[in-house]
Write an enzyme that holds these catalytic residues in place. Structure first.
Site, PDB file in Angstrom:
ATOM      1  N   ASN A  88      11.205  -9.382  67.348  1.00  0.00           N
ATOM      2  CA  ASN A  88      11.537  -8.724  66.089  1.00  0.00           C
ATOM      3  C   ASN A  88      12.236  -7.404  66.405  1.00  0.00           C
ATOM      4  O   ASN A  88      11.830  -6.691  67.327  1.00  0.00           O
ATOM      5  CB  ASN A  88      10.269  -8.461  65.270  1.00  0.00           C
ATOM      6  CG  ASN A  88       9.589  -9.758  64.852  1.00  0.00           C
ATOM      7  OD1 ASN A  88      10.253 -10.759  64.583  1.00  0.00           O
ATOM      8  ND2 ASN A  88       8.270  -9.754  64.810  1.00  0.00           N
ATOM      9  N   VAL A  97       5.587  -2.551  66.126  1.00  0.00           N
ATOM     10  CA  VAL A  97       5.337  -1.768  67.334  1.00  0.00           C
ATOM     11  C   VAL A  97       6.677  -1.559  68.047  1.00  0.00           C
ATOM     12  O   VAL A  97       7.345  -2.527  68.439  1.00  0.00           O
ATOM     13  CB  VAL A  97       4.333  -2.475  68.264  1.00  0.00           C
ATOM     14  CG1 VAL A  97       4.152  -1.673  69.546  1.00  0.00           C
ATOM     15  CG2 VAL A  97       2.988  -2.663  67.556  1.00  0.00           C
ATOM     16  N   HIS A 101       8.932  -6.330  72.799  1.00  0.00           N
ATOM     17  CA  HIS A 101       7.993  -7.401  73.176  1.00  0.00           C
ATOM     18  C   HIS A 101       8.527  -8.746  72.741  1.00  0.00           C
ATOM     19  O   HIS A 101       9.209  -8.865  71.725  1.00  0.00           O
ATOM     20  CB  HIS A 101       6.610  -7.159  72.571  1.00  0.00           C
ATOM     21  CG  HIS A 101       6.599  -6.851  71.110  1.00  0.00           C
ATOM     22  ND1 HIS A 101       6.911  -5.605  70.615  1.00  0.00           N
ATOM     23  CD2 HIS A 101       6.330  -7.623  70.032  1.00  0.00           C
ATOM     24  CE1 HIS A 101       6.833  -5.624  69.302  1.00  0.00           C
ATOM     25  NE2 HIS A 101       6.492  -6.843  68.908  1.00  0.00           N
TER      26      HIS A 101
END
Ligand code: 5GP
Ligand code: ZN
Length: 116
Positions: A88, A97, A101
């Site tokens: 994302n 966050v 990732h």
């Protein structure tokens, strides 16, 4: 290490997480709110806020993240069944966050048109 980043704290073992894999470049751990039977995050140990901030010098690191996701998918027994790798990016991309990732999602048939 960015002190107020939860993923940097996990990488440094300063915040709890169920770490499945760690080397000098990446860390993989269980997502705290799994959205599928298997939901693992693969993160670079280097603090890169999102793919928007990655550069050519990170190319090998980005490839390594993908290959570690592949290795974990095999270990989790879902490589042949199939799974999803998602990154994302930013507000409208649903990023919460701001430490890059990969979501490794699997263990069930995932929707073609939805996130999970
Ligand atoms: P994003 O929406 O930024 O792509 O995804 C962030 C992911 O990190 C979410 O799936 C969320 O459940 C997970 N997450 C957020 N905080 C923590 C935490 O403190 N520990 C772990 N293990 N996962 C977290
Ligand atoms: Zn960080």
């Amino acid at each position: 290490m960015t002190a107020d980043c939860i993923f940097c704290q996990i990488i440094a073992h300063e915040a709890p997480a169920e770490i499945l894999y760690q080397d000098e470049r990446v860390t993989a751990f269980q997502d705290i709110h799994p959205a599928a039977p298997i939901h693992i995050l693969v993160v670079p140990n280097k603090h890169i806020p999102s793919i928007n901030e990655a550069s050519e010098e990170d190319a090998a690191l980005l490839g390594h993240m993908q290959l570690i996701a592949q290795k974990i998918a095999k270990e989790q027994g879902i490589a042949s069944r199939g799974y999803r790798l998602i990154t994302n990016v930013g507000n409208e991309g649903g990023q919460v966050v701001y430490h890059l990732h990969l979501h490794l999602l699997g263990g069930k048939r995932l929707s073609f048109t939805r996130y999970i």
